[in-house]
Design a protein around this motif. Sequence first.
Motif, mmCIF file in Angstrom:
data_model
loop_
_atom_site.group_PDB
_atom_site.id
_atom_site.type_symbol
_atom_site.label_atom_id
_atom_site.label_comp_id
_atom_site.label_asym_id
_atom_site.label_seq_id
_atom_site.Cartn_x
_atom_site.Cartn_y
_atom_site.Cartn_z
ATOM 1 N N LEU A 55 63.364 24.880 4.961
ATOM 2 C CA LEU A 55 63.287 24.267 6.278
ATOM 3 C C LEU A 55 64.707 23.901 6.682
ATOM 4 N N LEU A 56 65.116 24.350 7.863
ATOM 5 C CA LEU A 56 66.430 24.009 8.409
ATOM 6 C C LEU A 56 66.214 23.150 9.644
ATOM 7 N N TYR A 57 67.076 22.149 9.825
ATOM 8 C CA TYR A 57 66.877 21.224 10.930
ATOM 9 C C TYR A 57 68.203 20.834 11.576
ATOM 10 N N HIS A 58 68.060 20.275 12.774
ATOM 11 C CA HIS A 58 69.212 19.816 13.560
ATOM 12 C C HIS A 58 68.816 18.487 14.205
ATOM 13 N N ILE A 59 69.624 17.453 14.003
ATOM 14 C CA ILE A 59 69.351 16.145 14.603
ATOM 15 C C ILE A 59 70.358 15.890 15.727
ATOM 16 N N GLU A 60 69.801 15.524 16.879
ATOM 17 C CA GLU A 60 70.641 15.214 18.044
ATOM 18 C C GLU A 60 69.875 14.291 18.976
ATOM 19 N N ASP A 61 70.546 13.269 19.495
ATOM 20 C CA ASP A 61 69.964 12.352 20.481
ATOM 21 C C ASP A 61 68.631 11.756 20.040
ATOM 22 N N GLY A 62 68.530 11.370 18.782
ATOM 23 C CA GLY A 62 67.322 10.715 18.285
ATOM 24 C C GLY A 62 66.134 11.627 18.071
ATOM 25 N N ALA A 63 66.382 12.925 18.066
ATOM 26 C CA ALA A 63 65.302 13.887 17.833
ATOM 27 C C ALA A 63 65.712 14.843 16.722
ATOM 28 N N CYS A 64 64.756 15.215 15.919
ATOM 29 C CA CYS A 64 64.991 16.171 14.833
ATOM 30 C C CYS A 64 64.264 17.466 15.175
ATOM 31 N N LEU A 89 62.475 12.280 6.455
ATOM 32 C CA LEU A 89 63.922 12.295 6.659
ATOM 33 C C LEU A 89 64.266 11.893 8.097
ATOM 34 N N ALA A 90 63.543 12.459 9.060
ATOM 35 C CA ALA A 90 63.793 12.151 10.472
ATOM 36 C C ALA A 90 63.560 10.667 10.749
ATOM 37 N N GLN A 91 62.516 10.112 10.190
ATOM 38 C CA GLN A 91 62.236 8.690 10.379
ATOM 39 C C GLN A 91 63.334 7.836 9.761
ATOM 40 N N GLN A 92 63.792 8.219 8.577
ATOM 41 C CA GLN A 92 64.866 7.475 7.910
ATOM 42 C C GLN A 92 66.156 7.503 8.726
ATOM 43 N N ARG A 93 66.365 8.580 9.465
ATOM 44 C CA ARG A 93 67.584 8.721 10.273
ATOM 45 C C ARG A 93 67.408 8.170 11.684
ATOM 46 N N GLY A 94 66.285 7.503 11.929
ATOM 47 C CA GLY A 94 66.073 6.836 13.203
ATOM 48 C C GLY A 94 65.594 7.728 14.331
ATOM 49 N N CYS A 95 65.133 8.915 14.019
ATOM 50 C CA CYS A 95 64.626 9.820 15.064
ATOM 51 C C CYS A 95 63.289 9.300 15.594
ATOM 52 N N THR A 96 63.064 9.525 16.875
ATOM 53 C CA THR A 96 61.805 9.104 17.493
ATOM 54 C C THR A 96 60.854 10.271 17.709
ATOM 55 N N ARG A 97 61.373 11.478 17.466
ATOM 56 C CA ARG A 97 60.477 12.638 17.567
ATOM 57 C C ARG A 97 60.960 13.756 16.667
ATOM 58 N N LEU A 98 59.988 14.543 16.222
ATOM 59 C CA LEU A 98 60.215 15.745 15.415
ATOM 60 C C LEU A 98 59.640 16.880 16.245
ATOM 61 N N PHE A 99 60.424 17.941 16.457
ATOM 62 C CA PHE A 99 59.920 19.022 17.299
ATOM 63 C C PHE A 99 60.424 20.369 16.821
ATOM 64 N N LEU A 100 59.850 21.404 17.391
ATOM 65 C CA LEU A 100 60.241 22.767 17.070
ATOM 66 C C LEU A 100 59.882 23.673 18.231
ATOM 67 N N ILE A 101 60.473 24.844 18.193
ATOM 68 C CA ILE A 101 60.171 25.891 19.163
ATOM 69 C C ILE A 101 59.584 27.066 18.392
#
Length: 158
Positions: A55-64, A89-101
């Motif tokens: 799984l590869l991810y990118h975090i930006e502006d509170g979204a993963c 991981l996203a929650q630990q980094r303070g993200c408010t949403r997890l999304f994908l395309i």
Amino acid sequence: MIEIRALTEADRPWVTEQLTQRWGSPVMVTRGQVFDAPMLRGLLACEDTTPCGLLLYHIEDGACEIVTLDSWREGQGIGTALLNAARELAQQRGCTRLFLITTNDNLPAQAFYQKRGFRQAAVYPNAMEMARILKPEIPAIGLNGIPITDEIELEMVL
């Protein structure tokens, strides 16, 4: 037993090879953004040190954003384990949403994510025309002979 660990620099050549085999190149395109995917942060699923999921991810502006999720043994919980680890991981980094395309032809992926709490957030009609300019390897026809035309955004509010 599946172990999930963070990608390391030593994993990057392997990631490049896997993405090229699976997706035609290590370049990923979502919403008009080009990612050199092997340079992204990621999670690797291993069984007895043998990789079985990525799984590869990118975090930006509170979204993963999950840029890619691949399992080499479907139906064994590997994708779910990676997804759960990414959510944590996203929650630990303070993200408010997890999304994908994903694309309109990828009905198995849409079902996989929706069964795990994701909801459709947006449809980008004809987005694949631009994506093919950025990544010509994207085929015109996808799963089950369905033309690949649109991007589908799925999200989970954290």
